[in-house]
Scaffold this motif. Structure first.
Motif, PDB file in Angstrom:
ATOM      1  N   VAL A  47     -11.088  -6.287  10.734  1.00  0.00           N
ATOM      2  CA  VAL A  47     -10.758  -7.614  10.286  1.00  0.00           C
ATOM      3  C   VAL A  47      -9.381  -8.098  11.512  1.00  0.00           C
ATOM      4  N   VAL A  48      -9.217  -8.780  12.155  1.00  0.00           N
ATOM      5  CA  VAL A  48      -8.285  -9.154  13.006  1.00  0.00           C
ATOM      6  C   VAL A  48      -7.206  -9.584  12.090  1.00  0.00           C
ATOM      7  N   GLY A  49      -5.848  -9.035  12.280  1.00  0.00           N
ATOM      8  CA  GLY A  49      -4.756  -9.115  11.618  1.00  0.00           C
ATOM      9  C   GLY A  49      -4.572  -8.543  10.285  1.00  0.00           C
ATOM     10  N   CYS A  50      -5.607  -7.871   9.840  1.00  0.00           N
ATOM     11  CA  CYS A  50      -5.664  -6.849   8.781  1.00  0.00           C
ATOM     12  C   CYS A  50      -4.831  -5.714   9.016  1.00  0.00           C
ATOM     13  N   ARG A  51      -3.714  -5.183   8.385  1.00  0.00           N
ATOM     14  CA  ARG A  51      -2.816  -4.123   8.812  1.00  0.00           C
ATOM     15  C   ARG A  51      -3.462  -2.748   8.178  1.00  0.00           C
ATOM     16  N   PHE A  52      -4.430  -3.063   7.435  1.00  0.00           N
ATOM     17  CA  PHE A  52      -5.065  -1.848   6.724  1.00  0.00           C
ATOM     18  C   PHE A  52      -6.662  -1.578   7.104  1.00  0.00           C
ATOM     19  N   ALA A  53      -6.940  -2.014   8.296  1.00  0.00           N
ATOM     20  CA  ALA A  53      -8.161  -1.878   9.010  1.00  0.00           C
ATOM     21  C   ALA A  53      -9.438  -2.247   8.155  1.00  0.00           C
ATOM     22  N   CYS A  54      -9.438  -3.329   7.569  1.00  0.00           N
ATOM     23  CA  CYS A  54     -10.558  -3.485   6.647  1.00  0.00           C
ATOM     24  C   CYS A  54     -12.216  -3.832   7.404  1.00  0.00           C
ATOM     25  N   ASP A  55     -12.977  -3.260   6.750  1.00  0.00           N
ATOM     26  CA  ASP A  55     -14.377  -3.366   7.601  1.00  0.00           C
ATOM     27  C   ASP A  55     -14.893  -4.781   7.293  1.00  0.00           C
ATOM     28  N   PRO A  56     -15.086  -5.596   8.310  1.00  0.00           N
ATOM     29  CA  PRO A  56     -15.733  -6.917   8.026  1.00  0.00           C
ATOM     30  C   PRO A  56     -16.928  -6.962   7.479  1.00  0.00           C
ATOM     31  N   ALA A  57     -17.788  -5.946   7.360  1.00  0.00           N
ATOM     32  CA  ALA A  57     -18.820  -6.110   6.633  1.00  0.00           C
ATOM     33  C   ALA A  57     -18.709  -5.816   5.351  1.00  0.00           C
ATOM     34  N   ALA A  58     -17.548  -5.093   4.757  1.00  0.00           N
ATOM     35  CA  ALA A  58     -17.531  -4.768   3.312  1.00  0.00           C
ATOM     36  C   ALA A  58     -15.953  -4.600   3.307  1.00  0.00           C
ATOM     37  N   GLY A  87       7.441  17.118   9.367  1.00  0.00           N
ATOM     38  CA  GLY A  87       8.720  16.828   9.046  1.00  0.00           C
ATOM     39  C   GLY A  87       8.930  15.276   8.521  1.00  0.00           C
ATOM     40  N   ALA A  88       7.602  14.821   8.356  1.00  0.00           N
ATOM     41  CA  ALA A  88       7.610  13.506   8.183  1.00  0.00           C
ATOM     42  C   ALA A  88       8.376  12.870   6.784  1.00  0.00           C
ATOM     43  N   ALA A  89       8.805  11.751   6.888  1.00  0.00           N
ATOM     44  CA  ALA A  89       9.623  11.226   5.562  1.00  0.00           C
ATOM     45  C   ALA A  89       8.373  10.962   4.690  1.00  0.00           C
ATOM     46  N   GLU A  90       8.701  10.721   3.375  1.00  0.00           N
ATOM     47  CA  GLU A  90       7.553  10.084   2.615  1.00  0.00           C
ATOM     48  C   GLU A  90       7.408   8.572   2.717  1.00  0.00           C
ATOM     49  N   ASP A  91       8.681   7.870   2.906  1.00  0.00           N
ATOM     50  CA  ASP A  91       8.567   6.489   3.188  1.00  0.00           C
ATOM     51  C   ASP A  91       7.561   6.279   4.458  1.00  0.00           C
ATOM     52  N   ARG A  92       7.609   7.122   5.494  1.00  0.00           N
ATOM     53  CA  ARG A  92       6.753   6.957   6.576  1.00  0.00           C
ATOM     54  C   ARG A  92       5.261   7.392   6.275  1.00  0.00           C
ATOM     55  N   VAL A  93       4.896   8.173   5.526  1.00  0.00           N
ATOM     56  CA  VAL A  93       3.757   8.526   5.279  1.00  0.00           C
ATOM     57  C   VAL A  93       2.992   7.377   4.255  1.00  0.00           C
ATOM     58  N   VAL A  94       3.497   7.059   3.141  1.00  0.00           N
ATOM     59  CA  VAL A  94       2.704   6.018   2.467  1.00  0.00           C
ATOM     60  C   VAL A  94       3.442   4.584   2.426  1.00  0.00           C
ATOM     61  N   GLY A  95       4.335   4.367   3.403  1.00  0.00           N
ATOM     62  CA  GLY A  95       5.082   3.179   3.455  1.00  0.00           C
ATOM     63  C   GLY A  95       6.240   2.851   2.451  1.00  0.00           C
ATOM     64  N   SER A  96       6.824   1.699   2.853  1.00  0.00           N
ATOM     65  CA  SER A  96       8.068   1.533   2.298  1.00  0.00           C
ATOM     66  C   SER A  96       8.467   0.034   2.021  1.00  0.00           C
ATOM     67  N   LEU A  97       9.290  -0.075   1.254  1.00  0.00           N
ATOM     68  CA  LEU A  97       9.984  -1.509   0.914  1.00  0.00           C
ATOM     69  C   LEU A  97      10.706  -1.844   2.220  1.00  0.00           C
ATOM     70  N   ARG A 108       9.712  -9.402  -1.756  1.00  0.00           N
ATOM     71  CA  ARG A 108       9.190  -7.908  -1.635  1.00  0.00           C
ATOM     72  C   ARG A 108       8.380  -7.871  -0.648  1.00  0.00           C
ATOM     73  N   ALA A 109       8.714  -7.011   0.495  1.00  0.00           N
ATOM     74  CA  ALA A 109       7.771  -6.831   1.764  1.00  0.00           C
ATOM     75  C   ALA A 109       7.442  -5.458   1.606  1.00  0.00           C
ATOM     76  N   TYR A 110       6.198  -5.325   1.953  1.00  0.00           N
ATOM     77  CA  TYR A 110       5.698  -3.809   1.975  1.00  0.00           C
ATOM     78  C   TYR A 110       5.284  -3.635   3.576  1.00  0.00           C
ATOM     79  N   GLU A 111       5.761  -2.630   3.849  1.00  0.00           N
ATOM     80  CA  GLU A 111       5.471  -1.897   5.393  1.00  0.00           C
ATOM     81  C   GLU A 111       4.532  -0.712   5.418  1.00  0.00           C
ATOM     82  N   PRO A 112       3.323  -0.846   5.968  1.00  0.00           N
ATOM     83  CA  PRO A 112       2.433   0.137   5.509  1.00  0.00           C
ATOM     84  C   PRO A 112       2.885   1.567   6.491  1.00  0.00           C
ATOM     85  N   GLY A 113       2.291   2.590   5.837  1.00  0.00           N
ATOM     86  CA  GLY A 113       2.508   3.970   6.468  1.00  0.00           C
ATOM     87  C   GLY A 113       1.527   4.582   7.245  1.00  0.00           C
ATOM     88  N   LEU A 114       1.551   5.884   7.408  1.00  0.00           N
ATOM     89  CA  LEU A 114       0.693   6.328   8.175  1.00  0.00           C
ATOM     90  C   LEU A 114      -0.672   6.775   7.475  1.00  0.00           C
TER      91      LEU A 114
END
Length: 739
Positions: A47-58, A87-97, A108-114
């Motif tokens: 889906v265009v604009g989705c930062r989490f790569a959602c499948d358009p079909a589902a 050596g990645a930081a935890e914030d970079r893996v799961v995302g951070s505030l 409250r804004a969430y920045e997605p991680g790896l």
């Protein structure tokens, strides 16, 4: 590298298998192969604009960027390849505030991680065995649930995180945690070919790629496209593949025969067998599909302790498959493609590829022809290894070295219902043949820790200030701030708001207001074993008990993520058997091969320990050491040996390393020399019988360790062997009373 390519391609066909762990020596192109896999994966729609790569079909109904429109704008992109650095930081893996927005705008804004970036793609972890424990915990959670849950700094976010997990590792640098190891669907061992023709071809292609990268890639573009099309066709065929009851019985028989834990092995083997049938162009799972899937899915799941090397006895595998067929000879599901690439006698057919049979075009999994050449599409340059170079070396075909003498697996079949508790030491009759040659004690070591609070790498032994753990306070950051301590930051800024002109609205902050959290957790240490291997230890046949106790301590070091080093002293001097390393498996191997005899150069052993500590302090200054001196305290080498030992103890004490003396003295007459040594070292003193939480009677055996070391399975419970040495039995009895 046939097994590695096949495992990667099967996961490309069916990501539900659960990923691949590639184990092998350095310089075998593990990382190169994994990175090349991403180009063969089919593209994905998002889906265009989705930062989490959602499948358009589902689309994910719980997507943080949702809800998405009923007919969203769709874009197609290549499958993502996301690399997770060790050596990645935890914030970079799961995302951070997003702290700037939170503090400046009050939102409250969430920045997605790896993990969000890897959704519906490939997550690659190079040197996965060196990944810090807190990152392993995050991977375990995401792999188990298929989602990433973030609960931190007032943010509560949950998003989908389903990815193909691929890890590479060199076992020399340490093993993987059992929980994460089980999450990998398949595992393969790789090693460089010992055939000169193959090695020449590898060098030739590498030099050609360096000289003209674009031209080299163009020569192989058609071959890559052919493999990508075959992956796409296999994915389309996957839903039509029939997994019959007969094939399920074969899978269950194999998993029961190898006595694997849980049901994940059965499920992964079934998924891999279906994917292999689809990859080979068949629509029914056969015996060969089950065999190939079991070879890849079971080796890492049959390990019983950290010192077992992964492996699978293929004779037992064939026996289990034959047993399943013999129990249901008239099964209507059999006979229709069930033999796969196997001949009538159970052996490989002449036209079958290594571990994978042949494809629809007559080529094997990697594109090579049955005659040892390669398909035209895979050999654009007309070169490549000769027939003997490509398939003449069994080790190069399987990616495994030939097994050393004395370590070949017996291949003896085991009844499917036999449990590993049938023997007192928890070992099956044939299990020791492929394992590391160490005595299996099954004992649990008592916890020894370094005093005080350190600041070393995260682990599970001694108290330390780490990035994880319970928050114990706040401080002004010395450099770049770590984890923000929000209440302390607000308290620091509050008295200055009037001066800064704030009347209403967001809090006005300055860099001097920021406070970082001080957290206390656990660290990993450098555990240095200084082992007395002199004649005074071996003459009374105590080395069996000593090795068992040290093995329990090594197991404890493995579980607590320590580095270990081993120094042994005997004869005229001391020898560093193993420099500081994370491979506890290597330490146990050196311990098993430790010979005994000669005089007792105690001073040389202590001085060698002091030298090793000085070197390691320069290499890894934050990792605190813990020295375990295993001796009876006797010193017989050189002139005035006891005085020399006292002076050496003073040198070791001057390093500041905490020490523990494990007293191996036994018998009715005690000289208490080990206790005297502990006094000079300012060390804790523990009798050998108190090192483990259970008695040492399981280690009381007659055979002398000699110079060969002990093989797995040489120890038995007390009372089940003849000629038990009474002195060692007394050690066990003492431990039993102390317990």
């Amino acid at each position: 590298m046939d097994d590695m390519r096949l495992a990667l391609l099967l996961n490309a066909v069916s990501p539900a298998i659960g990923g691949v762990l590639v184990r092998g020596e350095k310089g075998t192109a593990k990382s190169t192969a994994v990175r090349a896999l991403a180009a063969l994966l089919p593209p994905v729609d998002r889906v265009v604009g989705c930062r989490f790569a959602c499948d358009p079909a589902a689309p994910d109904p719980r997507c943080p960027d949702g809800p998405h429109p009923a007919e969203p704008v769709v874009e197609r992109r290549p499958a993502a390849l996301v690399e997770l650095p060790v050596g990645a930081a935890e914030d970079r893996v799961v995302g951070s505030l997003d702290l700037e927005k939170a503090l400046a705008e009050g939102v409250r804004a969430y920045e997605p991680g790896l993990l969000a970036a890897a959704h519906r793609g490939l997550l690659y972890v190079d040197e996965v065995n060196l990944l810090h424990d807190h990152l392993v915990d995050l991977l375990l959670d995401a792999a188990a649930m298929g989602r990433c849950h973030v609960e931190r700094e007032g943010v509560s976010v949950s998003h989908a995180a389903r990815f193909l997990l691929v890890g590479t590792m060199n076992p020399e640098e340490g093993e993987l945690r059992p929980q994460l190891l089980d999450r990998f669907g398949l595992t393969v061992e790789v090693a460089a070919s010992r055939d000169p023709a193959v090695r020449v071809e590898v060098v030739r292609r590498r030099l050609a790629a360096d000289a003209d990268p674009a031209g080299f890639a163009a020569r192989w573009a058609d071959a890559d496209a052919a493999v990508a099309r075959r992956v796409a066709d296999a994915r389309a065929r996957l839903g039509r593949v029939v997994l019959s009851d007969a094939a399920l019985r074969q899978i269950a028989e194999v998993c029961a025969a190898f006595d694997v834990d849980g049901m994940r092995a059965d499920i992964v083997t079934a998924r891999a067998a279906v994917a292999h049938a689809a990859w080979q162009g068949r629509e029914r799972v056969g015996a060969e599909d089950v065999r190939v899937a079991a070879r890849l899915a079971l080796p890492h799941r049959r390990r019983r302790d950290p010192f077992d090397t992964p492996g699978l006895d293929e004779k037992r595998l064939d026996e289990a498959l034959r047993r399943a067929q013999d129990e249901h000879p008239d099964d209507p599901d059999e006979g229709d493609g069930s033999t796969g690439g196997r001949g009538p006698d159970g052996g490989p057919r002449p036209d079958g590829g290594p571990g994978g049979g042949s494809g629809p075009d007559g080529s094997t999994v990697d594109g090579s022809r049955p005659d040892g050449g390669a398909a035209p599409a895979d050999r654009p340059d007309g070169g490549g290894p000769t027939e003997s170079g490509a398939h003449g070396d069994p080790a190069s075909r399987s990616g495994r070295r030939p097994e050393p003498a004395g370590e070949r697996r017996s291949g003896r079949p085991e009844p499917a219902g036999e449990r590993r508790s049938g023997r007192p030491d928890g070992q099956r009759p044939d299990e020791g043949a492929g394992a590391v040659a160490v005595p299996r004690s099954g004992l649990r070591a008592r916890l020894f820790t370094a005093p005080g609070i350190g600041e070393g790498v995260p682990g599970r032994r001694s108290r330390a200030r780490t990035g994880r753990g319970r928050t114990t306070g706040a401080r002004v950051p010395a450099g770049r701030p770590g984890a923000l301590h929000l209440p302390a930051t607000v308290r620091a800024a509050a008295p200055h708001q009037a001066i800064r002109g704030r009347q209403h609205g967001p809090l006005r902050l300055r860099p001097a207001d920021v406070r970082e959290a001080v957290r206390e957790g656990r660290e990993g240490n450098l555990v240095l074993f200084v082992v007395d291997a002199s004649g005074s230890m071996g003459a009374r046949q105590r080395m069996s008990a000593v090795k068992g106790a040290v093995l329990a301590l090594l197991t404890d070091a493995y579980q607590r993520r320590d580095k270990v080093a081993v120094i042994a002293f005997r004869g005229a001097g001391a020898q560093t058997l193993l420099p500081a390393t994370s491979s506890v498996l290597a330490a146990s191997t050196r311990l098993a091969e430790l010979p005994t005899g000669g005089r007792t150069p105690l001073a040389e052993g202590l001085l060698a320990a002091a030298d090793l500590l000085r070197v390691e302090r320069l290499r890894d200054p934050k990792r605190r050491p813990l020295v375990l001196v295993v001796t009876d305290g006797r010193a017989t080498a050189g002139t005035d040996p006891l005085s020399r030992a006292d002076r050496a103890a003073a040198v070791l004490r001057s390093t500041g390393a905490p020490c523990v003396v494990v007293d191996c003295e036994s018998g009715p007459v005690r000289l208490n020399l080990a206790k005297r040594l502990a006094t000079h070292l300012n060390a804790a003193h523990h009798p050998l019988a108190h090192v483990t939480t259970t008695p040492l009677t399981a280690l009381a055996t007659t055979p002398s360790p000699g110079s060969r070391g002990f093989r797995a399975g040489e120890t038995e419970q007390a009372g089940q062997t003849t000629g038990q040495n009474p002195e060692i039995a007394a050690v066990g009895a003492t431990a039993g009373r102390s317990s």
